[in-house]
Design an enzyme around this catalytic site. Structure first.
Site, PDB file in Angstrom:
ATOM      1  N   PRO A   2       5.905   1.636  -3.604  1.00 44.70           N
ATOM      2  CA  PRO A   2       6.758   2.685  -2.816  1.00 44.70           C
ATOM      3  C   PRO A   2       7.264   2.127  -1.432  1.00 44.70           C
ATOM      4  O   PRO A   2       6.580   1.803  -0.698  1.00 44.70           O
ATOM      5  CB  PRO A   2       5.763   4.034  -2.639  1.00 44.70           C
ATOM      6  CG  PRO A   2       4.764   3.823  -3.802  1.00 44.70           C
ATOM      7  CD  PRO A   2       4.777   2.210  -3.998  1.00 44.70           C
ATOM      8  N   GLU A   3       8.303   2.443  -1.610  1.00 49.05           N
ATOM      9  CA  GLU A   3       8.793   2.426   0.275  1.00 49.05           C
ATOM     10  C   GLU A   3       9.153   3.811   0.293  1.00 49.05           C
ATOM     11  O   GLU A   3       8.925   4.908  -0.227  1.00 49.05           O
ATOM     12  CB  GLU A   3      10.158   1.532   0.242  1.00 49.05           C
ATOM     13  CG  GLU A   3      10.020   0.178  -0.250  1.00 49.05           C
ATOM     14  CD  GLU A   3      10.908  -0.910   0.254  1.00 49.05           C
ATOM     15  OE1 GLU A   3      11.593  -0.601   1.086  1.00 49.05           O
ATOM     16  OE2 GLU A   3      11.032  -1.954  -0.373  1.00 49.05           O
ATOM     17  N   LYS A  59       5.697   5.318   5.436  1.00 48.58           N
ATOM     18  CA  LYS A  59       5.128   5.516   3.909  1.00 48.58           C
ATOM     19  C   LYS A  59       3.781   6.118   3.801  1.00 48.58           C
ATOM     20  O   LYS A  59       2.846   6.080   2.854  1.00 48.58           O
ATOM     21  CB  LYS A  59       4.951   3.869   3.377  1.00 48.58           C
ATOM     22  CG  LYS A  59       6.243   3.222   3.463  1.00 48.58           C
ATOM     23  CD  LYS A  59       5.986   1.656   3.125  1.00 48.58           C
ATOM     24  CE  LYS A  59       7.067   0.865   4.059  1.00 48.58           C
ATOM     25  NZ  LYS A  59       6.708  -0.602   3.776  1.00 48.58           N
ATOM     26  N   HIS A 103      -6.410   3.818 -14.386  1.00 49.60           N
ATOM     27  CA  HIS A 103      -5.894   3.375 -13.102  1.00 49.60           C
ATOM     28  C   HIS A 103      -5.771   4.556 -11.989  1.00 49.60           C
ATOM     29  O   HIS A 103      -5.250   4.246 -10.975  1.00 49.60           O
ATOM     30  CB  HIS A 103      -4.413   2.819 -13.160  1.00 49.60           C
ATOM     31  CG  HIS A 103      -4.456   1.453 -13.902  1.00 49.60           C
ATOM     32  ND1 HIS A 103      -3.806   1.124 -15.158  1.00 49.60           N
ATOM     33  CD2 HIS A 103      -5.197   0.147 -14.080  1.00 49.60           C
ATOM     34  CE1 HIS A 103      -3.689  -0.168 -15.533  1.00 49.60           C
ATOM     35  NE2 HIS A 103      -4.793  -0.416 -14.964  1.00 49.60           N
ATOM     36  N   ARG A 122      -2.866  -1.562  -9.076  1.00 48.56           N
ATOM     37  CA  ARG A 122      -3.332  -2.830  -8.086  1.00 48.56           C
ATOM     38  C   ARG A 122      -4.323  -2.488  -7.044  1.00 48.56           C
ATOM     39  O   ARG A 122      -4.682  -3.327  -6.282  1.00 48.56           O
ATOM     40  CB  ARG A 122      -1.775  -3.482  -7.634  1.00 48.56           C
ATOM     41  CG  ARG A 122      -2.092  -4.973  -7.538  1.00 48.56           C
ATOM     42  CD  ARG A 122      -0.712  -5.508  -7.161  1.00 48.56           C
ATOM     43  NE  ARG A 122      -0.826  -6.766  -6.361  1.00 48.56           N
ATOM     44  CZ  ARG A 122       0.412  -7.173  -5.781  1.00 48.56           C
ATOM     45  NH1 ARG A 122       1.531  -6.929  -5.920  1.00 48.56           N
ATOM     46  NH2 ARG A 122       0.248  -8.255  -4.803  1.00 48.56           N
ATOM     47  N   ARG A 250       7.737 -12.107   4.115  1.00 51.40           N
ATOM     48  CA  ARG A 250       7.899 -11.857   2.641  1.00 51.40           C
ATOM     49  C   ARG A 250       8.951 -12.511   2.149  1.00 51.40           C
ATOM     50  O   ARG A 250      10.218 -13.180   2.677  1.00 51.40           O
ATOM     51  CB  ARG A 250       8.328  -9.999   3.084  1.00 51.40           C
ATOM     52  CG  ARG A 250       7.501  -9.469   4.340  1.00 51.40           C
ATOM     53  CD  ARG A 250       6.039  -9.258   3.393  1.00 51.40           C
ATOM     54  NE  ARG A 250       6.077  -8.799   2.158  1.00 51.40           N
ATOM     55  CZ  ARG A 250       6.170  -7.401   1.990  1.00 51.40           C
ATOM     56  NH1 ARG A 250       6.288  -6.672   2.921  1.00 51.40           N
ATOM     57  NH2 ARG A 250       6.343  -6.841   0.879  1.00 51.40           N
TER      58      ARG A 250
END
Length: 260
Positions: A2-3, A59, A103, A122, A250
């Site tokens: 998510p951004e 965020k 998850h 993750r 990045r």
DNA sequence: ATTGTGGCCTGCCCGC
DNA sequence: TGCGGGCAGGCCACAA
């Protein structure tokens, strides 16, 4: 992950579906998901209370309770917010096809039988009660041209690295940074402090336009540059072969023809 | 102080 | 078909 657009959709989901419901239980399914540096007991702070407001800084999604505590939620790269098993956004990579309960890392039960859950394969996300909001810089949706100039300052770090520094400018992610710099015609690797005033204004205009566009389209992965972010990708504007580099740690795609 | 790097995790995709 | 390597949109601790 998510951004800003995704986190904003989580905020809207929480605002529409989680406010006013009494919390009856807290389930920390993954102990490491809890960021508890301030030593606050999460269940003690939340159980018996209800959320009054849903905020967002960059965020970080923030849910204020009527007991005075605030629940802060970070979604890492693969996190999704679920309320009564409705998701904030569809189509998020990595999680779109798999919302397996294994998850789920953090769950709140409501007294009415519903639930709020953070789903995160993750496990890069975190929850924290009363997070230090001062760690975050000005929100990307609210930054003024003057503030953007201060974010860049006289830094010799790459322009993109400064845009991604959440303590300076909150909400910019890797995809949005690439998209906005591509639109603004600016080289991500340029020294941040080298931008002239006109270039800072141009960058501000394109940052704002980019975030508006992605909010209206419903996701940070819906930019015009994104389809070309791959090996052999070509600039959608002028057809030049895109350059793939690591900038600010990045993966970065940019057009050597029109970004300077 | 500022800037750069590695590491955290899991899942997917590609090439062999 | 199976397997290993590389890669991913975030963030943090640490090193130089």
């Amino acid at each position: 992950m998510p951004e800003l657009p995704e986190v904003e959709s989580y905020r809207l989901l929480a605002e529409g579906a989680a406010l006013g419901r009494r919390i009856s239980a807290v389930e920390v399914l993954d102990p490491r998901y809890l960021r508890s540096g301030n030593g606050i007991d999460v269940a003690g702070a939340l159980v018996g209370h209800a959320f009054l407001a849903a905020r967002r800084i960059g965020k970080l999604a923030l849910l204020d309770t009527d007991g005075g505590a605030t629940l802060g939620m970070h979604f890492g790269m693969t996190g999704t917010l679920l309320v009564d098993d409705r998701a904030g956004v569809d189509g998020l990579l990595y999680t779109a096809h798999d919302r397996s309960p294994v998850h789920e890392r953090f769950v709140l039960r409501f007294a009415d039988g519903g639930r709020l859950a953070m789903h995160d394969p993750r496990r890069f996300g975190r929850v924290e009660v009363d997070p230090d909001e001062s760690r975050l810089g000005v929100d990307l949706l609210e930054v003024t041209p003057r503030q953007l100039g201060e974010v860049l300052g006289s830094s010799r770090a790459p322009l993109k690295a400064r845009l991604l520094d959440q303590s300076l400018l909150a909400g910019t992610g890797n995809l949005i940074a690439d998209e906005a710099l591509w639109r603004a015609g600016l080289d991500p690797a340029r020294q941040a402090g080298s931008l002239r005033p006109a270039e800072i204004r141009r960058l501000h205009r394109h940052l704002a336009a980019t975030i508006d566009l992605l909010l209206s389209r419903g996701g940070s992965h819906l930019g015009d540059l994104l389809p070309a972010r791959r090996p052999d990708g070509r600039c959608p504007r002028d057809g030049a072969a895109l350059e793939r580099r690591t900038v600010g740690g990045r993966t970065t795609f940019s057009c050597p023809l029109h970004q300077h």
